[in-house]
Design a protein around this motif. Structure first.
Motif, PDB file in Angstrom:
ATOM      1  N   SER A 104       1.104  -1.252   0.136  1.00 49.49           N
ATOM      2  CA  SER A 104       0.218   0.436   0.233  1.00 49.49           C
ATOM      3  C   SER A 104       1.241   1.308   0.196  1.00 49.49           C
ATOM      4  CB  SER A 104      -0.938   0.085   1.044  1.00 49.49           C
ATOM      5  OG  SER A 104      -0.291   0.035   2.138  1.00 49.49           O
ATOM      6  N   TRP A 108       0.124   3.870  -2.391  1.00 43.81           N
ATOM      7  CA  TRP A 108       0.144   5.474  -2.009  1.00 43.81           C
ATOM      8  C   TRP A 108       1.226   6.626  -2.433  1.00 43.81           C
ATOM      9  CZ3 TRP A 108       2.966   9.481   0.341  1.00 43.81           C
ATOM     10  CH2 TRP A 108       2.164  10.618   0.502  1.00 43.81           C
ATOM     11  N   ILE A 109       2.670   5.628  -3.200  1.00 38.20           N
ATOM     12  CA  ILE A 109       3.108   7.490  -4.002  1.00 38.20           C
ATOM     13  C   ILE A 109       2.984   7.247  -5.376  1.00 38.20           C
ATOM     14  CG2 ILE A 109       5.773   5.634  -3.873  1.00 38.20           C
ATOM     15  CD1 ILE A 109       5.982   9.168  -2.602  1.00 38.20           C
ATOM     16  N   PRO A 112      -1.061   7.904  -7.745  1.00 35.39           N
ATOM     17  CA  PRO A 112      -1.494   8.892  -8.742  1.00 35.39           C
ATOM     18  C   PRO A 112      -0.806   8.997  -9.649  1.00 35.39           C
ATOM     19  CG  PRO A 112      -1.178   9.012  -6.499  1.00 35.39           C
ATOM     20  CD  PRO A 112      -0.784   7.740  -6.719  1.00 35.39           C
ATOM     21  N   ALA A 119      -4.535   9.359 -17.583  1.00 30.71           N
ATOM     22  CA  ALA A 119      -5.809   9.480 -17.512  1.00 30.71           C
ATOM     23  C   ALA A 119      -5.761  11.123 -19.134  1.00 30.71           C
ATOM     24  CB  ALA A 119      -6.506  10.501 -17.427  1.00 30.71           C
ATOM     25  N   ALA A 120      -4.197  11.836 -18.707  1.00 30.46           N
ATOM     26  CA  ALA A 120      -3.954  12.940 -19.658  1.00 30.46           C
ATOM     27  C   ALA A 120      -3.611  12.259 -20.991  1.00 30.46           C
ATOM     28  CB  ALA A 120      -3.047  13.528 -18.548  1.00 30.46           C
ATOM     29  N   PRO A 121      -2.962  13.937 -22.141  1.00 31.30           N
ATOM     30  CA  PRO A 121      -3.002  14.196 -23.253  1.00 31.30           C
ATOM     31  C   PRO A 121      -1.658  13.229 -22.752  1.00 31.30           C
ATOM     32  CG  PRO A 121      -3.552  15.598 -22.746  1.00 31.30           C
ATOM     33  CD  PRO A 121      -4.019  14.787 -21.946  1.00 31.30           C
TER      34      PRO A 121
ATOM     35  N   MET B   1      -3.687   5.033   2.222  1.00 32.61           N
ATOM     36  CA  MET B   1      -3.188   4.294   2.831  1.00 32.61           C
ATOM     37  C   MET B   1      -3.075   5.180   4.393  1.00 32.61           C
ATOM     38  SD  MET B   1       1.177   4.465   2.109  1.00 32.61           S
ATOM     39  CE  MET B   1       1.990   6.072   3.140  1.00 32.61           C
ATOM     40  N   VAL B   8      -3.729   8.929   5.380  1.00 34.99           N
ATOM     41  CA  VAL B   8      -3.721   9.888   4.457  1.00 34.99           C
ATOM     42  C   VAL B   8      -4.078  10.255   3.228  1.00 34.99           C
ATOM     43  CG1 VAL B   8      -1.241  10.379   2.645  1.00 34.99           C
ATOM     44  CG2 VAL B   8      -1.508   9.616   5.495  1.00 34.99           C
ATOM     45  N   LYS B  10      -5.167  10.360  -1.026  1.00 34.50           N
ATOM     46  CA  LYS B  10      -4.792   8.984  -1.809  1.00 34.50           C
ATOM     47  C   LYS B  10      -4.258   9.974  -2.883  1.00 34.50           C
ATOM     48  CE  LYS B  10      -8.135   5.684  -2.994  1.00 34.50           C
ATOM     49  NZ  LYS B  10      -8.822   5.015  -3.924  1.00 34.50           N
ATOM     50  N   MET B  11      -4.674  11.006  -3.268  1.00 37.98           N
ATOM     51  CA  MET B  11      -3.415  11.937  -4.231  1.00 37.98           C
ATOM     52  C   MET B  11      -2.964  12.884  -3.632  1.00 37.98           C
ATOM     53  SD  MET B  11      -4.580  10.746  -6.830  1.00 37.98           S
ATOM     54  CE  MET B  11      -4.524  11.700  -8.627  1.00 37.98           C
ATOM     55  N   ALA B  12      -2.638  12.302  -2.136  1.00 33.19           N
ATOM     56  CA  ALA B  12      -1.720  13.699  -1.496  1.00 33.19           C
ATOM     57  C   ALA B  12      -0.316  13.363  -1.651  1.00 33.19           C
ATOM     58  CB  ALA B  12      -1.694  13.611  -0.448  1.00 33.19           C
ATOM     59  N   SER B  13       0.305  12.322  -2.365  1.00 31.78           N
ATOM     60  CA  SER B  13       1.868  11.688  -2.648  1.00 31.78           C
ATOM     61  C   SER B  13       1.926  12.709  -3.601  1.00 31.78           C
ATOM     62  CB  SER B  13       1.882  10.251  -2.942  1.00 31.78           C
ATOM     63  OG  SER B  13       0.600  10.412  -4.386  1.00 31.78           O
ATOM     64  N   LEU B  14       1.287  13.236  -4.716  1.00 32.71           N
ATOM     65  CA  LEU B  14       1.478  14.452  -5.962  1.00 32.71           C
ATOM     66  C   LEU B  14       2.362  15.256  -5.223  1.00 32.71           C
ATOM     67  CD1 LEU B  14      -1.709  14.391  -8.409  1.00 32.71           C
ATOM     68  CD2 LEU B  14       0.724  12.938  -8.571  1.00 32.71           C
ATOM     69  N   VAL B  16       3.772  15.104  -2.565  1.00 30.54           N
ATOM     70  CA  VAL B  16       5.754  14.563  -2.377  1.00 30.54           C
ATOM     71  C   VAL B  16       6.504  14.791  -3.872  1.00 30.54           C
ATOM     72  CG1 VAL B  16       7.347  12.593  -2.412  1.00 30.54           C
ATOM     73  CG2 VAL B  16       5.019  13.268  -0.829  1.00 30.54           C
ATOM     74  N   TRP B  17       5.681  13.941  -5.244  1.00 28.83           N
ATOM     75  CA  TRP B  17       6.398  14.340  -6.642  1.00 28.83           C
ATOM     76  C   TRP B  17       6.692  15.699  -6.792  1.00 28.83           C
ATOM     77  CZ3 TRP B  17       7.965  10.382  -8.324  1.00 28.83           C
ATOM     78  CH2 TRP B  17       7.718   9.257  -7.782  1.00 28.83           C
ATOM     79  N   PHE B 225      -3.403  18.707 -18.657  1.00 30.84           N
ATOM     80  CA  PHE B 225      -3.454  17.609 -17.933  1.00 30.84           C
ATOM     81  C   PHE B 225      -4.274  17.710 -16.610  1.00 30.84           C
ATOM     82  CE2 PHE B 225       0.637  15.054 -18.093  1.00 30.84           C
ATOM     83  CZ  PHE B 225       0.421  15.092 -19.602  1.00 30.84           C
ATOM     84  N   ALA B 228      -7.816  17.297 -18.174  1.00 30.97           N
ATOM     85  CA  ALA B 228      -8.139  16.443 -18.822  1.00 30.97           C
ATOM     86  C   ALA B 228      -8.691  15.208 -17.560  1.00 30.97           C
ATOM     87  CB  ALA B 228      -7.110  15.635 -19.454  1.00 30.97           C
ATOM     88  N   LEU B 229      -8.073  15.697 -16.700  1.00 32.58           N
ATOM     89  CA  LEU B 229      -8.524  14.524 -15.305  1.00 32.58           C
ATOM     90  C   LEU B 229      -9.865  15.077 -14.688  1.00 32.58           C
ATOM     91  CD1 LEU B 229      -4.655  14.438 -13.594  1.00 32.58           C
ATOM     92  CD2 LEU B 229      -6.186  12.743 -14.587  1.00 32.58           C
ATOM     93  N   ALA B 232     -12.085  14.429 -17.041  1.00 35.17           N
ATOM     94  CA  ALA B 232     -12.651  12.409 -16.251  1.00 35.17           C
ATOM     95  C   ALA B 232     -13.520  12.312 -14.768  1.00 35.17           C
ATOM     96  CB  ALA B 232     -11.383  11.414 -16.740  1.00 35.17           C
TER      97      ALA B 232
END
Lengths: 269, 250, 270
Positions: A104, A108-109, A112, A119-121, B1, B8, B10-14, B16-17, B225, B228-229, B232
């Protein structure tokens, strides 16, 4: 003997080649292709556009390019980034998909990112890639990877997630270790869906390879298309496009056939 | 998670990225990524520019036209294939072919047939979106419970009444097809404009590319992006509201 | 081929002749393709006001026969007469209850129950009044605004029953109506069906694969044998209606009849 028994016996007898062709729907496929060719031919003959060659002219051009070897040479050049990119995508995609499905924190990391990528072009990034990796092979490989990786990873992830929990519980109840659960239950149970993901990934990879050749620098198939368009040699241009579409369909169809053979015995005749 | 007992999102890791992106960009580790803050700064410039508004206008118009065309032609075609065996046998092969074919290869054809403008982009959107709509509509019509039709017939229902039943029973699949078609259509509108490259966001992309404005390019990509997201996500939500009655079918 | 006799009672138990037939099946055969014989030479009459069960192992064509009577399937040969007149399609005097309920998932309980009336062109307010009445009758009062997916299997079938009752047909054709609900609900349902029979003056044709169910609810049981589907035996259970449902399942006559039917069917079960 009842009629049902007779019916059953007839079914067990080995059908001839002709019967088998009938049953596989081959005549319909031929009719379907003929219909398509006819519509194409009639459209061209109606003169709706000067740049629309007749079906027969296209076939002649296709034959000519096959005969002089230019089509084969172009295909081989196009295959290079496609194959390298796909191998990379499959290794990384299946690996990360399985990791996401099993853990998990990995999910999580990374999930996304893959959801966004799917989904994106992603094609919008191809010109950007040429900034960095130039107009050579590397850019084209990256283009193939960008389009095929997300599909493969997402399908592998979903495949692992879709494994029936009762199967895993069964393994646990017989004191199977985590390792045994993964290698003996989860991976075999997930493989049909993963393979389907590979098939979709390959289809996307074709798109990536063609797009790269059209957007970055014309080489291989993209070069043939661009070149014949520039000299208004439309029959040849169409023939090239038909050839690449046909080739992609055959490859994907072949994978589908392998998939049916490997994983779904109930669908076999 | 969960982390230390806290849930936490779900999309929170974005986040971090994004931080990672900023670090990579600051130290120039990967050439592809300029610092994220620069991209955000560029985004303001991109959004306020006149050419951006024009690009968005063209993009939205060609997207909506292509999608409308896909709906108007795709749903009846799917119905026809679902109802008539002959039509299905003749057309199924082609629908499946176009569904998995590298459609980008067809864009050069559209360019010579329809010119270097909006019509080509519209046709590209149409070609990307229509096949999944056809296929899902066909599946929906095929899977209508036979007992539902028998029920309607047993009360002496007319043809139009039967048609209504088929349509409503197939609606969840049709909507799923539309959702997938919309996502594919977004890819179509981007690819079409990239290849035509003199209109809409395609023109902007080539402008930024020629001037080596990486941050601007990224800003535009991120905006696309995000669009698009959200699209969707929006459709998925709408679909869930209809899905209340789809709970019965498996 | 020794089972081709029709309308013959088992040893020692006389079967009453049909006095007032409302549905007549005349020499009906049904073939699928050219080889599979689903039904062969079926000749049956159904007594007005009675509940007749069609019972048999899977593949005996009982549902096919019911759908032919309903007009949903055409027989390959032979004819169906309803109230003396030949029919070859669905009609307002017959209503069908489906095994899988056949509810429209997009419509509320009320809309579902009123559907038959809607097709028949009854005005909205009237059809909703009548539907409401029968929704109450089947014990779903208060659920009119709910949707099928919010109901349990048993409740869904009650909606299907209300829909069939609402059109006020003389004949109710029920295709394994309780097979998709759990055992407890099923028993309750059977008891409700018995009560319904007392209240409504209707004829029931009832398809089931459960021997106990058939013996419990039927005036007459038509036993069908498979491949090809034929009438193999006709049995009148003759179980006193005086016995309470709870005692009935221990009644000797009941148990004997069940046993006798099972002995007859056993050889067809693989």
């Amino acid at each position: 003997m009842t009629s049902m028994d007779i019916h059953r016996m007839r079914n067990t007898a080995d059908p001839g080649l002709f019967t088998r062709a009938l049953r596989s729907g081959l005549p319909w496929k031929i009719a379907s292709v003929a219909l398509f060719a006819l519509i194409w031919q009639l459209t061209a003959m109606s003169g709706f556009n000067f740049a629309f060659p007749s079906f027969t002219a296209m076939i002649a051009a296709l034959w000519e390019m096959l005969a002089d070897g230019s089509l084969i040479a172009a295909f081989l050049r196009t295959m290079e980034p496609l194959v390298i990119g796909l191998v990379f995508s499959i290794v990384v995609g299946v690996g990360s998909g399985i990791a996401m499905g099993l853990r998990s924190d990995v999910e999580w990391i990374t999930l996304p990112i893959f959801i966004t990528m799917q989904a994106a072009p992603m094609a919008a990034l191809i010109p950007l890639v040429t900034f960095v990796y130039g107009i050579g092979l590397a850019s084209k490989v990256v283009a193939v990877v960008m389009l095929s990786l997300p599909v493969i990873a997402m399908n592998s992830y979903k495949a692992v997630r879709n494994v029936s929990p009762s199967l895993v519980d069964m393994c646990r109840s017989y004191t199977g270790t985590r390792r045994q659960q993964i290698t003996q239950i989860i991976l075999p149970a997930a493989s049909p869906m993963m393979f389907a993901g590979l098939r979709l990934g390959v289809a996307e990879g074709f798109s990536g390879a063609v797009l790269a050749e059209l957007l970055i620098t014309p080489t291989g198939v993209g070069d043939l298309i661009t070149y014949h368009r520039s000299i208004a040699n439309f029959a040849h241009m169409y023939a090239t496009i038909v050839a690449i579409v046909l080739f992609a369909i055959i490859v994907v169809g072949l994978l589908q056939w392998v998939e049916a053979r490997l994983f779904r015995p109930e669908r076999r005749e | 998670m969960t982390l230390y007992g806290h849930h936490v999102p779900k999309m929170a890791s974005l986040i971090v990225w994004v931080i990672l992106w900023e670090i990579v960009g600051r130290f120039g580790l990967v050439m592809l990524f300029p610092p994220f803050t620069e991209v955000i700064a560029a985004m303001g410039e991109v959004v306020t520019s006149r050419s951006f508004a024009e690009a968005i206008r063209i993009t939205v118009i060609s997207y909506l036209l292509g999608l409308a065309l896909a709906l108007v032609l795709g749903i009846p075609l799917g119905f026809l294939m679902g109802l008539s065996r002959t039509a299905d046998k003749l057309l199924n092969m082609w629908v499946n072919t176009f569904l998995s074919a590298p459609l980008s290869a067809l864009v050069p054809v559209f360019m010579i047939l329809f010119g270097l403008g909006t019509p080509t982009v519209v046709v590209t959107v149409f070609m990307f979106a229509v096949w999944i709509i056809v296929l899902d509509t066909r599946a929906g019509v095929r899977h209508v419970a036979p007992s539902l039709l028998e029920m309607s017939r047993s009360f002496g229902a007319s043809w139009s009444e039967l048609f209504k039943i088929i349509f409503l029973a197939a609606l969840p699949e049709i909507l799923a097809g539309i959702r997938l078609g919309m996502i594919r259509g977004v890819k179509g509108v981007v690819i079409g404009q990239l290849l035509v490259s003199i209109i809409g966001v395609g023109a902007l992309f080539s402008l930024y590319q020629q001037n080596f404005q990486m941050a601007h390019f990224w800003a535009l990509v991120l905006l696309l992006f995000a669009c698009a997201l959200s699209l969707a996500e929006l459709v998925a939500r709408l679909e869930k509201r209809i899905q209340y009655y789809a709970g019965e079918r498996n | 081929m020794q089972l081709s006799m029709t309308a013959t009672a088992g040893p020692g138990v006389p079967v009453a002749p049909v006095r007032e037939p409302i549905v007549e099946v005349r020499n009906v055969s049904k073939l699928y393709g050219n080889t599979v014989v689903a039904l062969q030479d079926i000749d049956l009459s159904f007594e007005k006001g009675h509940l007749t069960s069609l019972l048999g192992p899977s593949g005996c064509g009982k549902t096919t026969l019911l759908k032919i009577v309903a007009g949903l399937l055409q027989p390959s040969s032979g004819e169906i007469r309803v109230k003396g007149k030949p029919v070859n399609g669905p009609g307002a005097e017959r209503a069908f209850v489906f095994q899988d309920f056949a509810l429209m998932p997009w419509a509320s309980v009320l809309e579902n129950a009123a559907y038959g009336l809607k097709v028949q062109g009854i005005a909205k307010s009237e059809r909703e009044d009548r539907a409401r009445h029968y929704i109450g009758e089947v014990g779903l009062h208060g659920f009119e605004k709910k949707y099928p997916h919010e109901l349990s299997g048993g409740m869904r079938q009650r909606v299907g029953l209300a829909r069939a009752l609402a059109v006020d047909a003389d004949i109710l054709l029920m295709d394994e109506p309780f097979s998709a609900v759990d055992e407890q609900t099923r028993r309750k349902f059977q008891e409700d069906l018995m009560r319904l029979r007392e209240v409504e003056n209707k004829t029931f044709l009832f398809v089931t694969h459960s021997i106990e169910e058939a013996v419990y609810v039927s005036d007459r049981i038509v036993l069908l044998s498979p491949r090809p589907g034929r009438v193999s035996e006709i049995i009148d259970p003759q179980i006193s209606r005086e016995i309470s449902p709870d005692d009935l399942r221990r009644d000797e006559n009941y148990l004997d009849t069940v046993e006798r039917i099972w002995t007859g069917i056993k050889k067809y079960v693989e």
